[in-house]
Design a protein around this motif. Sequence first.
Motif, PDB file in Angstrom:
ATOM      1  N   MET A 113     -20.922  70.488 -60.937  1.00 12.00           N
ATOM      2  CA  MET A 113     -22.086  71.011 -60.232  1.00 12.00           C
ATOM      3  C   MET A 113     -21.959  70.656 -58.748  1.00 12.00           C
ATOM      4  O   MET A 113     -21.151  69.816 -58.357  1.00 12.00           O
ATOM      5  N   ASP A 114     -22.783  71.290 -57.910  1.00 16.70           N
ATOM      6  CA  ASP A 114     -22.697  71.120 -56.463  1.00 16.70           C
ATOM      7  C   ASP A 114     -23.006  69.676 -56.066  1.00 16.70           C
ATOM      8  O   ASP A 114     -24.099  69.171 -56.302  1.00 16.70           O
ATOM      9  N   MET A 115     -22.032  69.020 -55.436  1.00 20.50           N
ATOM     10  CA  MET A 115     -22.187  67.607 -55.111  1.00 20.50           C
ATOM     11  C   MET A 115     -23.163  67.395 -53.954  1.00 20.50           C
ATOM     12  O   MET A 115     -23.902  66.406 -53.927  1.00 20.50           O
ATOM     13  N   VAL A 116     -23.193  68.329 -52.999  1.00 16.48           N
ATOM     14  CA  VAL A 116     -24.124  68.202 -51.876  1.00 16.48           C
ATOM     15  C   VAL A 116     -25.564  68.274 -52.376  1.00 16.48           C
ATOM     16  O   VAL A 116     -26.421  67.466 -51.997  1.00 16.48           O
ATOM     17  N   ALA A 117     -25.834  69.247 -53.250  1.00 16.88           N
ATOM     18  CA  ALA A 117     -27.181  69.375 -53.808  1.00 16.88           C
ATOM     19  C   ALA A 117     -27.575  68.131 -54.588  1.00 16.88           C
ATOM     20  O   ALA A 117     -28.726  67.675 -54.529  1.00 16.88           O
ATOM     21  N   GLN A 118     -26.611  67.552 -55.313  1.00 11.26           N
ATOM     22  CA  GLN A 118     -26.898  66.324 -56.053  1.00 11.26           C
ATOM     23  C   GLN A 118     -27.214  65.170 -55.103  1.00 11.26           C
ATOM     24  O   GLN A 118     -28.123  64.373 -55.356  1.00 11.26           O
ATOM     25  N   GLY A 119     -26.457  65.068 -54.002  1.00 15.87           N
ATOM     26  CA  GLY A 119     -26.716  64.017 -53.028  1.00 15.87           C
ATOM     27  C   GLY A 119     -28.109  64.127 -52.427  1.00 15.87           C
ATOM     28  O   GLY A 119     -28.810  63.118 -52.247  1.00 15.87           O
ATOM     29  N   ILE A 120     -28.540  65.359 -52.127  1.00 20.01           N
ATOM     30  CA  ILE A 120     -29.886  65.582 -51.587  1.00 20.01           C
ATOM     31  C   ILE A 120     -30.939  65.179 -52.618  1.00 20.01           C
ATOM     32  O   ILE A 120     -31.960  64.560 -52.286  1.00 20.01           O
ATOM     33  N   ALA A 121     -30.678  65.534 -53.894  1.00 19.89           N
ATOM     34  CA  ALA A 121     -31.620  65.177 -54.959  1.00 19.89           C
ATOM     35  C   ALA A 121     -31.754  63.665 -55.094  1.00 19.89           C
ATOM     36  O   ALA A 121     -32.860  63.141 -55.286  1.00 19.89           O
ATOM     37  N   LEU A 122     -30.654  62.937 -54.967  1.00 20.57           N
ATOM     38  CA  LEU A 122     -30.716  61.476 -55.051  1.00 20.57           C
ATOM     39  C   LEU A 122     -31.478  60.875 -53.876  1.00 20.57           C
ATOM     40  O   LEU A 122     -32.201  59.880 -54.028  1.00 20.57           O
ATOM     41  N   GLN A 123     -31.339  61.469 -52.695  1.00 24.29           N
ATOM     42  CA  GLN A 123     -32.057  60.971 -51.514  1.00 24.29           C
ATOM     43  C   GLN A 123     -33.574  61.077 -51.681  1.00 24.29           C
ATOM     44  O   GLN A 123     -34.329  60.318 -51.083  1.00 24.29           O
ATOM     45  N   LYS A 124     -34.022  62.008 -52.512  1.00 21.94           N
ATOM     46  CA  LYS A 124     -35.456  62.200 -52.725  1.00 21.94           C
ATOM     47  C   LYS A 124     -36.032  61.203 -53.724  1.00 21.94           C
ATOM     48  O   LYS A 124     -37.198  61.280 -54.071  1.00 21.94           O
TER      49      LYS A 124
END
Length: 425
Positions: A113-124
């Motif tokens: 899955m998209d790693m950038v999107a996952q990183g943003i989700a973790l930041q939230k």
Amino acid sequence: MSAYKGPTFESLGLSKPLVEALGAMAIRRPSQIQISCIPEILKGHDCIGGARTGSGKTVAFAAPILQKFSEDPYGVFALILTPTRELALQISEQFSALGASMNLKQAVVVGGMDMVAQGIALQKRPHIVIATPGRLADHIQSSGEEAVAGLRRIKFLVLDEADRLLTPGFAPDLETCMGVTAKGRDRQTLLFTATITPSVLQLKDSSKHNVFLHEVETNSKISIPDTLTQSYILLPSHVRESYLVSLLSMPENEKKSAIVFVNRTTTADVLRRVLRAMEIRVTSLHSGISQRERIDSLNRFRAEAARVLVATDVAGRGLDIPQVQMVINFDIPADSDDYIHRVGRTARAGRTGESISFVSEHDVSRIQAIETRVGKQMDKYEGVRESDVIKNWLQPVSNARREALMDIEKEAAGLVGPKKRKRRA
């Protein structure tokens, strides 16, 4: 019929919203693993829970986590680590259903899955993070402190399918993941597994805390549901595909949902093509296809758009596919416990089911080891006759297999693009 007088979810300490959510999922009476583990987790104890597949282990840790979360919601409350992408997505579905009234925020962090999107989700700072160790370790090492800071204050760390996570293959990534989480008394650690292995017990013995250990079945020979029939078919290894088509096409089997387990992704790809050529509604699940294809395949099988799922052991653990009526071991696994996990996909929650193993001249010792492990000998399957296989299926299946191999070679060489899968298949 007498009224049920055993423990209830209320008596275990769960709140009314959680009990109602369980009822909406048609879960009204707690299983033994839930009866034993939920109160201990609510008391704040670390926990090792062992029970066979289909016994409700996910609810056994998800319900008390959500109970504690409802009392003191904050940031990243729990991290659940699991060995496969599909199991991570399934656990997420259970948390969504149980926490429907809690405004629960989740992040699923898996490969493909998209790693950038996952990183943003973790930041939230989602409340629940469900991850495979490899992908979460990638984020810890490359996505920066903002993405992983929330993990340092988690209240719960769960290792699901712990026996597999505690093998050498997962060790480096698991160490990386656990290294950023809260330590000691600030974190409860919950291990759940269908097989309590020496590595799991060693973790208990090395713990400085009082760890609650509950194993529903301490007798390792009682790992197979009583409602499961186990049988075998002796056959030459070079005609297994023809026997498979014959078995699936028998009048008594032609409408049954089935998982066909194989040991290699290439075998799964070949079988999918062969069965489709034989006009059997089939899909596949293995690590050689994209994450989106894996999700689509699993959803199509669950929705009965495909009645046969060809899979590697990525589907052998934890996945809840209630309608499976038959498990076929096209390849015999080297590990007897993998056999137990495979056949655990059927005969779940008191339903009947059957497993049929294809035994070639190379598999006898493996079958003997499996029979020793489960404490029961398999019966010979009488439904498929060699004469019928030769007469009706040997030639057309051989032709389909040859065409499948040619197509795979052409695709690998870039001569043609992959054939699009027919939606009806």
